[in-house]
Motif scaffolding. Structure first.
Motif, PDB file in Angstrom:
ATOM      1  N   ASP A 107       0.854  -1.186   0.000  1.00 32.95           N
ATOM      2  CA  ASP A 107       0.000   0.000   0.000  1.00 32.95           C
ATOM      3  C   ASP A 107       0.894   1.241   0.000  1.00 32.95           C
ATOM      4  N   ASP A 108       0.566   2.202  -0.849  1.00 35.74           N
ATOM      5  CA  ASP A 108       1.312   3.459  -0.891  1.00 35.74           C
ATOM      6  C   ASP A 108       0.414   4.559  -0.326  1.00 35.74           C
TER       7      ASP A 108
ATOM      8  N   ALA B 268       0.901   7.561   0.356  1.00 38.36           N
ATOM      9  CA  ALA B 268       1.080   8.893  -0.250  1.00 38.36           C
ATOM     10  C   ALA B 268       0.153   9.093  -1.439  1.00 38.36           C
ATOM     11  N   THR B 269      -0.126   8.004  -2.185  1.00 39.52           N
ATOM     12  CA  THR B 269      -0.967   8.126  -3.383  1.00 39.52           C
ATOM     13  C   THR B 269      -2.329   7.482  -3.224  1.00 39.52           C
ATOM     14  N   GLY B 270      -2.482   6.614  -2.223  1.00 38.21           N
ATOM     15  CA  GLY B 270      -3.730   5.879  -2.063  1.00 38.21           C
ATOM     16  C   GLY B 270      -3.848   4.727  -3.042  1.00 38.21           C
ATOM     17  N   GLU B 271      -2.754   4.399  -3.707  1.00 31.19           N
ATOM     18  CA  GLU B 271      -2.736   3.307  -4.675  1.00 31.19           C
ATOM     19  C   GLU B 271      -1.855   2.184  -4.141  1.00 31.19           C
TER      20      GLU B 271
ATOM     21  N   LEU C 272       1.541  -0.111  -4.721  1.00 33.01           N
ATOM     22  CA  LEU C 272       2.852  -0.052  -5.346  1.00 33.01           C
ATOM     23  C   LEU C 272       3.259  -1.481  -5.677  1.00 33.01           C
TER      24      LEU C 272
ATOM     25  N   THR D  75       5.867   0.272  -9.963  1.00 36.43           N
ATOM     26  CA  THR D  75       4.850   1.052 -10.647  1.00 36.43           C
ATOM     27  C   THR D  75       3.593   1.079  -9.789  1.00 36.43           C
ATOM     28  N   HIS D  76       2.799   2.100  -9.959  1.00 36.12           N
ATOM     29  CA  HIS D  76       1.567   2.217  -9.187  1.00 36.12           C
ATOM     30  C   HIS D  76       0.423   1.499  -9.887  1.00 36.12           C
TER      31      HIS D  76
ATOM     32  N   GLY E 145      -3.722   1.539  -9.546  1.00 38.30           N
ATOM     33  CA  GLY E 145      -4.882   2.168  -8.922  1.00 38.30           C
ATOM     34  C   GLY E 145      -5.805   1.139  -8.293  1.00 38.30           C
ATOM     35  N   LYS E 146      -6.596   1.588  -7.333  1.00 34.88           N
ATOM     36  CA  LYS E 146      -7.509   0.684  -6.626  1.00 34.88           C
ATOM     37  C   LYS E 146      -8.506   0.041  -7.590  1.00 34.88           C
TER      38      LYS E 146
END
Length: 88
Positions: free
Chosen positions: A29-30, A32-35, A37, A49-50, A52-53
């Motif tokens: 879980d990142d 900082a971005t809510g996505e 990693l 890389t990220h 998204g949820k």
């Protein structure tokens, strides 16, 4: 929502080239971005890389994660096929 272990397993199931080339995948879980990693590793090489949820939810449903798939393809091409470092 599922956790990082389930997401990593879903990604590995969707992209068999990960196991075929001996690439390790981890998900964290990142905050900082809510996505999520996603990090791929093979030997001294790594790529993060990220994800998204919404894309993670699609992965868990067995639907291809297009943006992540592109990153996986680049990693395999650059560090496995191009340099011949990964098993085939």
């Amino acid at each position: 929502m599922s956790g990082p272990t389930e997401i990593a397993a879903a990604i590995t199931a969707l992209y068999p080239e990960i196991a075929r080339h001996g690439i390790d995948v981890s998900v964290a879980d990142d905050p900082a971005t809510g996505e999520w990693l996603v990090t791929m590793r093979h030997g001294a090489h790594s790529l993060s890389t990220h994800l998204g949820k919404d894309d993670a939810a699609a992965c868990l449903r067995g639907i291809s994660c297009a943006a992540l798939g592109i990153q996986i393809g680049r990693f395999v091409e650059n560090y496995c096929l191009g340099q011949g470092e990964c098993p085939t």
